[in-house]
Design a protein around this motif. Sequence first.
Motif, short mmCIF file in Angstrom:
data_model
loop_
_atom_site.label_atom_id
_atom_site.label_comp_id
_atom_site.label_asym_id
_atom_site.label_seq_id
_atom_site.Cartn_x
_atom_site.Cartn_y
_atom_site.Cartn_z
N SER A 64 10.63 3.60 11.22
CA SER A 64 10.39 4.68 10.27
C SER A 64 9.12 4.44 9.46
CB SER A 64 11.59 4.87 9.33
OG SER A 64 11.78 3.71 8.55
N VAL A 65 8.88 3.18 9.03
CA VAL A 65 7.69 2.95 8.22
C VAL A 65 6.41 3.10 9.05
CG1 VAL A 65 8.83 1.46 6.55
CG2 VAL A 65 7.87 0.45 8.60
N LEU A 66 6.52 2.87 10.37
CA LEU A 66 5.33 3.03 11.21
C LEU A 66 4.91 4.49 11.32
CD1 LEU A 66 6.04 0.48 14.08
CD2 LEU A 66 4.52 0.21 12.12
N PHE A 67 5.85 5.42 11.13
CA PHE A 67 5.50 6.84 11.19
C PHE A 67 4.59 7.27 10.04
CE2 PHE A 67 9.75 7.55 13.50
CZ PHE A 67 9.13 7.43 14.74
N THR A 68 4.64 6.50 8.94
CA THR A 68 3.88 6.93 7.75
C THR A 68 2.37 6.86 8.00
OG1 THR A 68 3.99 4.67 6.87
CG2 THR A 68 5.71 6.21 6.17
N LEU A 69 1.93 5.88 8.79
CA LEU A 69 0.48 5.71 8.98
C LEU A 69 -0.15 6.85 9.78
CD1 LEU A 69 -1.98 4.02 8.39
CD2 LEU A 69 -1.50 2.65 10.42
N PRO A 70 0.37 7.21 10.98
CA PRO A 70 -0.26 8.34 11.69
C PRO A 70 -0.14 9.65 10.92
CG PRO A 70 1.73 7.60 12.82
CD PRO A 70 1.43 6.57 11.79
N LEU A 71 0.96 9.83 10.19
CA LEU A 71 1.08 11.05 9.38
C LEU A 71 0.01 11.07 8.29
CD1 LEU A 71 4.97 11.30 8.94
CD2 LEU A 71 3.50 12.88 10.19
N GLY A 72 -0.20 9.94 7.65
CA GLY A 72 -1.22 9.87 6.60
C GLY A 72 -2.62 10.10 7.14
N VAL A 73 -2.92 9.49 8.30
CA VAL A 73 -4.25 9.67 8.91
C VAL A 73 -4.47 11.14 9.28
CG1 VAL A 73 -5.67 9.09 10.90
CG2 VAL A 73 -4.39 7.29 9.74
N ALA A 74 -3.45 11.75 9.90
CA ALA A 74 -3.59 13.15 10.32
C ALA A 74 -3.76 14.08 9.11
CB ALA A 74 -2.36 13.57 11.12
N CYS A 75 -2.98 13.88 8.06
CA CYS A 75 -3.08 14.74 6.87
C CYS A 75 -4.43 14.56 6.17
CB CYS A 75 -1.94 14.43 5.91
SG CYS A 75 -0.31 14.91 6.53
N THR A 76 -4.89 13.30 6.11
CA THR A 76 -6.20 13.05 5.48
C THR A 76 -7.30 13.76 6.26
OG1 THR A 76 -5.44 10.88 4.71
CG2 THR A 76 -7.82 11.25 4.78
#
Length: 207
Positions: free
Chosen positions: A146-158
């Motif tokens: 679950s914590v690994l999902f946060t990084l691609p989501l953050g990169v995509a939103c940025t």
Amino acid sequence: MVLDSQIEASSHEFPKQLDIAKVAVYGLSILSAGMFMFLPFFNLLHPSPWQRWLGTIHGFGALLATVVAVYTGHLAFPLLRGVSKILPQMRTLTFWSTIITFLGIATGNLAYMRYRAGMEFGGARAWLKENSPLGQYVLMEYHEFSVLFTLPLGVACTWILWKYGDAILEKQNRPVLTATCVALMAMMFFAMGGLVTGLGVAKIHAL
């Protein structure tokens, strides 16, 4: 007349209820935030040297990443409703949330190396599989992914927020704005879930 003047003088000296409430709200908020951010430093009292240092470093990184991701996800709700004035703030927050999330995951990998040590070295993973399988197969597995999902989501939103800029508020770009806000909310959810499950695993067996 003397009594009235005394009452009037004392009313000027005593703070109004609104002022007391404001001081109480700010004071309790600052104290609560300070106590919450102090939580990782309890690892310094642990008898295990691995938990003292790796646990403290990863605990502080994970807590900071969660706080920033939750605050950013919280602001996604008004942005989704069309509050345009927070868009510059959202761009900056999403960028820093992604950077801090990366640091939280990087420090997590440091702790994970010790976590996978064998039973003969006191590794937490081997101990959990032997004594508390649910702690490993439910809490830790969820924590890892679950914590690994946060990084691609953050990169995509940025990338989306900086690419579109203010144009993301235009009518034809509303689906993009909606998807970005939902992704920021998901990032907030995964960050909170990762923190809770990580604390749960550390409570069962430290590094």
